[in-house]
Structure formats: C-alpha cells, structure tokens
Design an enzyme around this catalytic site. Structure first.
Site, PDB file in Angstrom:
ATOM      1  N   ARG A  59       0.808  -1.222   0.000  1.00  0.00           N
ATOM      2  CA  ARG A  59       0.000   0.000   0.000  1.00  0.00           C
ATOM      3  C   ARG A  59       0.837   1.266   0.000  1.00  0.00           C
ATOM      4  O   ARG A  59       0.663   2.141  -0.831  1.00  0.00           O
ATOM      5  CB  ARG A  59      -0.863   0.028   1.267  1.00  0.00           C
ATOM      6  CG  ARG A  59      -2.318   0.073   1.065  1.00  0.00           C
ATOM      7  CD  ARG A  59      -2.957  -0.282   2.393  1.00  0.00           C
ATOM      8  NE  ARG A  59      -2.221  -1.419   2.954  1.00  0.00           N
ATOM      9  CZ  ARG A  59      -2.477  -2.659   2.618  1.00  0.00           C
ATOM     10  NH1 ARG A  59      -3.435  -2.938   1.795  1.00  0.00           N
ATOM     11  NH2 ARG A  59      -1.772  -3.650   3.111  1.00  0.00           N
ATOM     12  N   THR A  60       1.753   1.375   0.961  1.00  0.00           N
ATOM     13  CA  THR A  60       2.506   2.615   1.120  1.00  0.00           C
ATOM     14  C   THR A  60       3.337   2.890  -0.125  1.00  0.00           C
ATOM     15  O   THR A  60       3.385   4.007  -0.622  1.00  0.00           O
ATOM     16  CB  THR A  60       3.411   2.527   2.364  1.00  0.00           C
ATOM     17  OG1 THR A  60       2.611   2.134   3.469  1.00  0.00           O
ATOM     18  CG2 THR A  60       4.069   3.843   2.657  1.00  0.00           C
ATOM     19  N   LYS A  87      25.176  -6.811  -0.923  1.00  0.00           N
ATOM     20  CA  LYS A  87      26.627  -6.975  -1.025  1.00  0.00           C
ATOM     21  C   LYS A  87      27.363  -6.260   0.097  1.00  0.00           C
ATOM     22  O   LYS A  87      28.583  -6.202   0.112  1.00  0.00           O
ATOM     23  CB  LYS A  87      27.122  -6.428  -2.376  1.00  0.00           C
ATOM     24  CG  LYS A  87      26.498  -7.101  -3.576  1.00  0.00           C
ATOM     25  CD  LYS A  87      26.977  -6.441  -4.857  1.00  0.00           C
ATOM     26  CE  LYS A  87      26.154  -6.902  -6.044  1.00  0.00           C
ATOM     27  NZ  LYS A  87      26.293  -6.004  -7.195  1.00  0.00           N
ATOM     28  N   ARG A 109      11.509   3.674   3.546  1.00  0.00           N
ATOM     29  CA  ARG A 109      11.047   2.764   4.596  1.00  0.00           C
ATOM     30  C   ARG A 109      12.230   1.904   4.994  1.00  0.00           C
ATOM     31  O   ARG A 109      12.978   1.417   4.135  1.00  0.00           O
ATOM     32  CB  ARG A 109       9.919   1.875   4.080  1.00  0.00           C
ATOM     33  CG  ARG A 109       9.653   0.726   5.039  1.00  0.00           C
ATOM     34  CD  ARG A 109       8.363   0.045   4.772  1.00  0.00           C
ATOM     35  NE  ARG A 109       7.238   0.906   5.108  1.00  0.00           N
ATOM     36  CZ  ARG A 109       5.987   0.468   5.116  1.00  0.00           C
ATOM     37  NH1 ARG A 109       5.710  -0.787   4.804  1.00  0.00           N
ATOM     38  NH2 ARG A 109       5.013   1.284   5.438  1.00  0.00           N
ATOM     39  N   HIS A 137       5.302   6.179  11.515  1.00  0.00           N
ATOM     40  CA  HIS A 137       4.805   6.048  10.146  1.00  0.00           C
ATOM     41  C   HIS A 137       3.924   7.266   9.907  1.00  0.00           C
ATOM     42  O   HIS A 137       2.700   7.180   9.912  1.00  0.00           O
ATOM     43  CB  HIS A 137       4.017   4.734  10.005  1.00  0.00           C
ATOM     44  CG  HIS A 137       3.663   4.375   8.600  1.00  0.00           C
ATOM     45  ND1 HIS A 137       3.913   5.192   7.532  1.00  0.00           N
ATOM     46  CD2 HIS A 137       3.059   3.265   8.080  1.00  0.00           C
ATOM     47  CE1 HIS A 137       3.495   4.597   6.412  1.00  0.00           C
ATOM     48  NE2 HIS A 137       2.967   3.446   6.726  1.00  0.00           N
TER      49      HIS A 137
END
Lengths: 307, 178
Positions: A59-60, A87, A109, A137
């Site tokens: 969603r975000t 890596k 995020r 959030h």
C-alpha cells in the site's frame, strides 16, 4: 500559515498542530484533483524522487508512487531485496550514490527505528519517512486523521481507540502523536504483553478489555498482529487472541452506538477483524487507502514548496 | 508614499460590471452553450457577480459558473508559500464556450496557469478572458483579455487593490504607489 515548519517529514512528533492542519487542508484540494477526469497536476515536474524500500510494502509504496506520478515528479524505485545492499553497502553510501544521480527527495522505509532521522543528518535531500521499524509512520497517521476528519467533521474532542499490537506498531505511535496534537482523546487497547511499558506516559488511556474500549470510543483503529516482528511468543495462540481482541459483527452490533472502523492494512481477516466487519458500512478502510494518495501528494507538495 | 488613487468607485464599479454583461450577451446570446469560470481566489467574486447580473438581465436561472484553483499549476509556488483553494466545476466544459474571469490581468502568468488547469476538465470549444482591470504595460506573456472593465497604465512597483462588498467594506478599485 502557508509553509511547513520542517524541512523533512521524519515523524509526527516534530510537526506542530498548524503543520498538521496545513497538510490536511492541502490534502482536501488534492482529493478533488484525483477525482477529476485528468488526475494529474504539473506541480513537481522538475523534481526527482527516489523511493527506497528496505522493507516490504504494498500500500505505502504504491500510494507514494501514485502520489508522485499524479504530481508529475520523476520517480525511481529501489527495493533492498534486489540491490547492492545485499553486497554489504552501508545506508549512507547507498543513498549518496542515488543522490549523485541528482535526486531531490527521498521516500524511505527502513526496518531500523531512527533510520530516517539518521539519514536527514547526513545528506542534502528532503526525506519523507515511510515507516522506520516500530518507531513512526507519519503519512499513515496523517491519512488516518484526514479520514476521521472527513467522516466525523473534525478530530478535536473525538475518542479514538487504537486496538491490537501496540508494541510493534509504528502506526500506533504516529497516530497517538497526531491525534493528540489535533485535540482528540486516545486509548490504546490490547494484551498486556503487546503494550509498551511506558505507554501511559504519553497521556493515553490504557485498556485491556475490548468491549470497554469499543463502548468508550467513536472510532476504533484495529491494528494488525505483526508476526514478522515478534521474536518471542506474546500470546498463547492466534485463536485465543481473536477470541479476546478480535472484532466481529456480534460485538459491533451489541454496542450502544455506531462507531467507525479503521484498519491501516494489510488485514489479517479473521484474526484482528472479521470479514463482515471489514467490509461493513461502518468501515472506512478503503476510504483510508484513497485518502492516502491525497495526503501523500500534500506532503510532497508542501515539502517541495519549502525552497 | 503617495495617496492611493481611486480607479473605480462603487457606482462606476456597478456600471462597469453591467457593461461587461451586455458585451457578453452580444457574443454569447442566451448563454445556452457558454459557461463562466472564475479563477481563485479573487476572480470568483467577479464571476459570481457577472453570473447574477446576467441571470437578472436574461431572466434565467441556469447560467453555469464554476471556480478554478490554479495553485498546483503555478510556476512560482516554490517562491511564495501558496495555499490552495477550492475548485468547484460541477458541469461539463467539453465543447462549451468558456469565459474565464479574473479580477486583475497583470503579468499573464495566472491566466497561463488557469488555461492549463482548465484543460484537466475537458476540451472547451472556445475560451475567452474577461478581467475587471487590465494593467496593460506589465505583461510577461502574450495574453490579452477580450473583455476589459478598465485599462490602466501602471508600473510594476504600483499595486492595484480590488475590494468587494462580499469580503471588504464595499466595491472599490484603488492604485497604490510605493
């Protein structure tokens, strides 16, 4: 007031009530825009935005990407799972390499709390926190506040219960800050094991009985049980959790008043909320998703406007 | 600082709006295929005033008038903090004649943004511009109004202030020089 007091959106904690009102008012204009035949405006056509997702999201990520495209920004996407992070590249190196390609804003995020704040201290671009671990959030809290305001006319004076896994939830913390700054009363409800130890110091009511919480509130925000963040067993079984804290039609219909049901998604149907409640008239879950695009457009537009 | 000079007082204001309405009727007849769009924030007062006057003259109630906010289309939103206003266009502009209305035509940039913003609602047949005040010497873009309440010659440092009885003490246009 015409500009935000902050250069980045790292958390709701840094915003003033005026900032929040400005974002919500601007989002209202953008909601009108995304319901037009042509849903796009050229405001950010000179801006490039990098979406850095070091943690999974549906969603975000889609919502931010759509918001950016509706504002005519150029967008590049980055998912940690398919990148050089594997890596051994550090966060600052990864981001600085992306910024070397002339990126103006970063939407990030990250699984670590504070990752966005850390980044904002070391790089030049504007940062939007799209969730940092169990910390904040902010855009979710803003869209939740927007949805409540739209449904009930205002947030001030309303009673909002946040129910479920408070301990692992960044949505809960951002919502508490946001709703309190807008003058709402907030209650958190869940099993004792999923309640942070000092939560009452935030000035919220704490309740462990679902029915009492529902009888008290005007709006119930049901949170998902975040099994992926639970390293130990916090309750005996999902079945028991559902029996004690799951919201079903029977409880909802037995309340003395009609309340509004919210959920930030993704829903575990049949765990914290049953399908008939999630899909009921009282639920504004899909409105939340629609409003998410408008609110994120407002955030990006206002941050870009801050020179 | 020089004394503010009154360009239109309330009496001439009224006469000017009425004249603009008759000029519109000359071209658009009964307004059956024409709509009015006022630009936010200050153009909407003139648009509403013209709508009301036209309805009075033409004795009909269904002349369509919408308001258009252009904040998201401006090229200077990053230089000035701008707060968006409401856009309300609850009719179809496709194949319609549109009269775009604003209070002051200055650099032409607002109208440029207004044209862009309007196209998001469809493809009009014909677009005309109506303004109360045309500051003809300060244009940055090749944009002219078809209907003009009053043309004035002013320099950039001067300021034109339009007051409306809806929000201010009365209808008045003044020129202020610094």
């Amino acid at each position: 007031m015409t500009a935000l007091s902050t250069k980045h959106l790292l958390g709701i904690k840094d915003l003033t009530p005026d900032d929040i009102h400005l974002i919500l008012d601007t989002a209202e204009s953008f909601k009108e825009v995304i319901n037009r035949p042509i849903k796009k405006v050229p405001s950010l056509r000179d801006i490039t935005i990098a979406n850095l997702f070091f943690e999974n999201s549906t969603r975000t990520k889609l919502s931010f990407e759509l918001a950016e495209k509706r504002l005519s920004a150029d967008v590049i996407n980055f998912a940690a799972s398919s990148s050089s992070v594997k890596k051994g590249e550090t966060l600052i190196d990864t981001v600085n390499n992306i910024l070397a390609m002339k990126v103006d804003m970063v939407v990030m995020r990250h699984p670590n709390p504070g990752a966005a704040v850390f980044l904002s201290k070391h790089i030049d671009a504007k940062i939007v926190n799209a969730g940092d671990g169990a910390h904040e959030h902010p855009t979710q809290a803003l869209l939740d506040a927007f949805s409540i305001r739209e449904k009930l006319g205002s947030v001030k004076g309303k009673k909002i219960a946040i129910i479920g896994d408070i301990l692992h939830s960044r949505v809960a913390l951002s919502n508490i800050f946001c709703l309190q700054k807008l003058g709402a009363e907030v209650m958190v409800c869940g099993p004792t094991t999923l309640m942070p130890k000092y939560i009452a110091s935030l000035g919220v009511r704490v309740e462990h009985n679902l029915r009492k919480a529902l009888e008290w509130c005007d709006v119930a925000n049901m949170l998902r049980i975040q099994l992926e963040r639970q390293d130990i067993k916090y309750f005996p079984s999902l079945r028991e959790y559902t029996m004690l804290f799951g919201l079903n039609k029977e409880i909802l219909d037995s309340l003395s008043k009609e309340i509004v049901i919210m959920h930030p998604g993704p829903i575990n149907r049949g765990v914290e909320i049953t399908s008939d409640v999630a899909d009921s008239e009282q639920s504004i879950i899909l409105e939340q998703v629609e409003n998410g695009v408008a609110v994120r457009m407002a955030v990006l537009f206002l941050l870009a406007g801050r020179g | 600082m020089m004394k503010p000079r009154i360009i239109l007082d309330s009496k001439h204001f009224e006469i000017t709006v009425t004249r603009l309405c008759y000029q519109l009727i000359e071209v658009h007849n009964d307004f059956s295929n024409t709509v009015i769009i006022g630009l936010q924030p200050r153009g909407i007062y003139l648009a509403k005033r013209i709508q009301a006057k036209l309805q009075e003259i033409l004795k009909k109630k269904d002349i369509k008038c919408g308001s258009l906010d252009i904040t998201f289309y401006r090229d200077d939103f990053r230089k000035k903090g701008l707060v968006p206003n409401r856009t309300e266009i609850d009719f179809i502009i496709e194949e319609k004649n549109v009269v775009m209305v604003d209070d002051v035509l200055f650099t032409g940039r607002t109208i440029r943004a207004g044209l862009d913003a309007m196209l998001a609602f469809g493809r009009p047949n014909d677009v005309e511009l109506l303004v109360l005040i045309d500051r003809r010497l300060s244009r940055h873009l090749p944009i002219q109004a078809k209907y003009v309440g009053k043309t004035i010659d002013s320099i950039i440092s001067e300021k034109v202030v339009v007051e409306w009885k809806e929000t201010d003490k009365g209808d008045k246009v003044t020129l202020i020089s610094n």
